[in-house]
Design a protein around this motif. Structure first.
Motif, mmCIF file in Angstrom:
data_model
loop_
_atom_site.group_PDB
_atom_site.id
_atom_site.type_symbol
_atom_site.label_atom_id
_atom_site.label_comp_id
_atom_site.label_asym_id
_atom_site.label_seq_id
_atom_site.Cartn_x
_atom_site.Cartn_y
_atom_site.Cartn_z
ATOM 1 N N LYS A 11 0.788 -1.158 -0.056
ATOM 2 C CA LYS A 11 -0.006 -0.072 -0.074
ATOM 3 C C LYS A 11 0.705 1.184 0.050
ATOM 4 O O LYS A 11 1.808 1.235 0.631
ATOM 5 C CB LYS A 11 -0.910 -0.129 1.206
ATOM 6 N N ASP A 12 0.533 2.413 -0.818
ATOM 7 C CA ASP A 12 1.179 3.579 -0.904
ATOM 8 C C ASP A 12 1.220 4.090 0.565
ATOM 9 O O ASP A 12 0.331 4.179 1.078
ATOM 10 C CB ASP A 12 0.577 4.497 -1.786
ATOM 11 N N PRO A 13 2.464 4.316 1.009
ATOM 12 C CA PRO A 13 2.535 5.295 2.336
ATOM 13 C C PRO A 13 1.838 6.209 2.591
ATOM 14 O O PRO A 13 1.236 6.410 3.503
ATOM 15 C CB PRO A 13 4.110 5.490 2.357
ATOM 16 N N ASP A 14 1.542 7.001 1.509
ATOM 17 C CA ASP A 14 0.203 8.216 1.722
ATOM 18 C C ASP A 14 -0.913 7.598 1.955
ATOM 19 O O ASP A 14 -1.826 8.592 2.450
ATOM 20 C CB ASP A 14 0.237 9.055 0.158
ATOM 21 N N ASP A 15 -1.210 6.418 1.843
ATOM 22 C CA ASP A 15 -2.594 5.953 1.930
ATOM 23 C C ASP A 15 -2.614 5.450 3.360
ATOM 24 O O ASP A 15 -3.806 4.735 3.720
ATOM 25 C CB ASP A 15 -3.141 4.874 0.976
ATOM 26 N N TRP A 16 -1.568 5.273 4.039
ATOM 27 C CA TRP A 16 -1.450 4.721 5.487
ATOM 28 C C TRP A 16 -2.448 5.428 6.351
ATOM 29 O O TRP A 16 -2.198 6.501 6.588
ATOM 30 C CB TRP A 16 -0.211 4.164 6.079
ATOM 31 N N THR A 17 -3.343 4.676 7.179
ATOM 32 C CA THR A 17 -3.877 5.265 8.351
ATOM 33 C C THR A 17 -2.969 5.997 9.403
ATOM 34 O O THR A 17 -3.272 6.894 10.132
ATOM 35 C CB THR A 17 -5.196 4.570 8.874
ATOM 36 N N THR A 18 -1.898 5.181 9.639
ATOM 37 C CA THR A 18 -1.088 5.623 10.492
ATOM 38 C C THR A 18 0.229 6.129 9.964
ATOM 39 O O THR A 18 1.524 6.292 10.744
ATOM 40 C CB THR A 18 -0.611 4.511 11.590
ATOM 41 N N GLY A 19 0.242 6.633 8.771
ATOM 42 C CA GLY A 19 1.452 7.318 8.154
ATOM 43 C C GLY A 19 2.039 8.300 8.671
ATOM 44 O O GLY A 19 3.015 8.780 8.500
ATOM 45 N N ASP A 20 1.118 9.015 9.497
ATOM 46 C CA ASP A 20 1.739 10.502 9.880
ATOM 47 C C ASP A 20 2.251 10.170 11.419
ATOM 48 O O ASP A 20 2.455 11.230 12.129
ATOM 49 C CB ASP A 20 0.642 11.453 9.865
ATOM 50 N N GLU A 21 2.225 9.092 11.901
ATOM 51 C CA GLU A 21 2.831 8.767 13.269
ATOM 52 C C GLU A 21 4.190 8.646 13.005
ATOM 53 O O GLU A 21 4.818 8.364 12.016
ATOM 54 C CB GLU A 21 1.987 7.430 13.742
ATOM 55 N N PRO A 22 4.876 9.212 14.194
ATOM 56 C CA PRO A 22 6.247 8.887 14.292
ATOM 57 C C PRO A 22 6.795 7.446 13.828
ATOM 58 O O PRO A 22 6.125 6.330 13.982
ATOM 59 C CB PRO A 22 6.857 9.113 15.738
ATOM 60 N N MET A 23 8.029 7.434 13.098
ATOM 61 C CA MET A 23 8.393 6.087 12.754
ATOM 62 C C MET A 23 8.553 5.250 14.018
ATOM 63 O O MET A 23 8.883 5.562 14.872
ATOM 64 C CB MET A 23 9.914 6.285 11.694
ATOM 65 N N THR A 24 8.526 3.895 13.538
ATOM 66 C CA THR A 24 8.701 3.052 14.460
ATOM 67 C C THR A 24 10.205 2.620 14.924
ATOM 68 O O THR A 24 11.204 3.075 14.313
ATOM 69 C CB THR A 24 8.093 1.638 13.998
ATOM 70 N N GLU A 40 24.999 8.748 4.032
ATOM 71 C CA GLU A 40 24.198 9.775 4.078
ATOM 72 C C GLU A 40 23.400 9.866 5.568
ATOM 73 O O GLU A 40 23.650 8.787 6.616
ATOM 74 C CB GLU A 40 22.747 9.580 3.030
ATOM 75 N N ASP A 41 22.776 10.974 5.642
ATOM 76 C CA ASP A 41 22.234 11.223 6.893
ATOM 77 C C ASP A 41 20.780 10.509 7.033
ATOM 78 O O ASP A 41 19.987 10.573 5.846
ATOM 79 C CB ASP A 41 21.611 12.727 7.016
ATOM 80 N N ALA A 42 20.323 9.821 7.976
ATOM 81 C CA ALA A 42 19.150 9.103 8.040
ATOM 82 C C ALA A 42 18.078 9.938 8.262
ATOM 83 O O ALA A 42 16.945 9.559 7.710
ATOM 84 C CB ALA A 42 19.126 7.971 9.311
ATOM 85 N N GLY A 43 17.883 11.195 8.732
ATOM 86 C CA GLY A 43 16.773 11.747 8.944
ATOM 87 C C GLY A 43 16.108 11.691 10.321
ATOM 88 O O GLY A 43 16.195 10.464 10.717
ATOM 89 N N ASP A 44 15.934 12.637 10.937
ATOM 90 C CA ASP A 44 15.511 12.631 12.464
ATOM 91 C C ASP A 44 13.942 13.061 12.055
ATOM 92 O O ASP A 44 13.561 13.729 11.380
ATOM 93 C CB ASP A 44 15.976 13.567 13.326
ATOM 94 N N ASP A 45 13.211 12.466 13.384
ATOM 95 C CA ASP A 45 11.861 12.762 13.195
ATOM 96 C C ASP A 45 10.972 12.743 12.152
ATOM 97 O O ASP A 45 10.026 13.514 11.645
ATOM 98 C CB ASP A 45 11.591 14.485 13.702
ATOM 99 N N LEU A 46 11.101 11.466 11.245
ATOM 100 C CA LEU A 46 10.198 11.261 10.284
ATOM 101 C C LEU A 46 9.078 10.486 10.720
ATOM 102 O O LEU A 46 8.971 9.804 11.673
ATOM 103 C CB LEU A 46 11.118 10.216 9.154
ATOM 104 N N THR A 47 8.023 10.641 9.872
ATOM 105 C CA THR A 47 6.682 9.986 10.215
ATOM 106 C C THR A 47 7.020 8.579 9.581
ATOM 107 O O THR A 47 8.019 8.098 8.710
ATOM 108 C CB THR A 47 5.620 10.316 9.459
ATOM 109 N N LYS A 48 5.938 7.555 9.732
ATOM 110 C CA LYS A 48 6.222 6.386 9.307
ATOM 111 C C LYS A 48 6.242 6.085 7.782
ATOM 112 O O LYS A 48 7.048 5.636 7.310
ATOM 113 C CB LYS A 48 4.890 5.446 9.585
ATOM 114 N N ALA A 49 5.572 7.075 7.245
ATOM 115 C CA ALA A 49 5.524 7.081 5.776
ATOM 116 C C ALA A 49 6.542 7.434 5.150
ATOM 117 O O ALA A 49 7.215 7.087 4.220
ATOM 118 C CB ALA A 49 4.005 7.994 5.322
ATOM 119 N N GLU A 50 7.014 8.841 5.893
ATOM 120 C CA GLU A 50 8.492 9.161 5.406
ATOM 121 C C GLU A 50 9.455 8.272 5.515
ATOM 122 O O GLU A 50 10.433 7.956 4.649
ATOM 123 C CB GLU A 50 8.655 10.828 6.041
#
Length: 66
Positions: A11-24, A40-50
């Motif tokens: 499923k496209d991450p944009d369609d996840w119902t929990t996609g805007d929650e913090p990454m696991t 590279e930099d991993a990135g901080d404070d990403l959502t699950k979808a990001e």
């Protein structure tokens, strides 16, 4: 039939119902590993979808993509 019956369709991450929650925790850990391998930099404070999209991107760069 090209689809493997054992595999769940992605499923496209944009369609996840929990996609805007913090990454696991597992996402953060794997993302850190991939980012380190890619230099590279991993990135901080990403959502699950990001995080999912970033993991896909880094898998391609590191050759870990399936």
């Amino acid at each position: 039939m090209d689809q493997d019956p054992q595999r769940t369709p992605e499923k496209d991450p944009d369609d996840w119902t929990t996609g805007d929650e913090p990454m696991t925790g597992p996402q953060a850990s794997y993302l850190e590993t991939l980012a380190r391998e890619a230099g590279e930099d991993a990135g901080d404070d990403l959502t699950k979808a990001e995080a999912s999209r970033r993991i896909d991107e880094l898998q391609e760069r590191t050759g870990r993509g399936g």
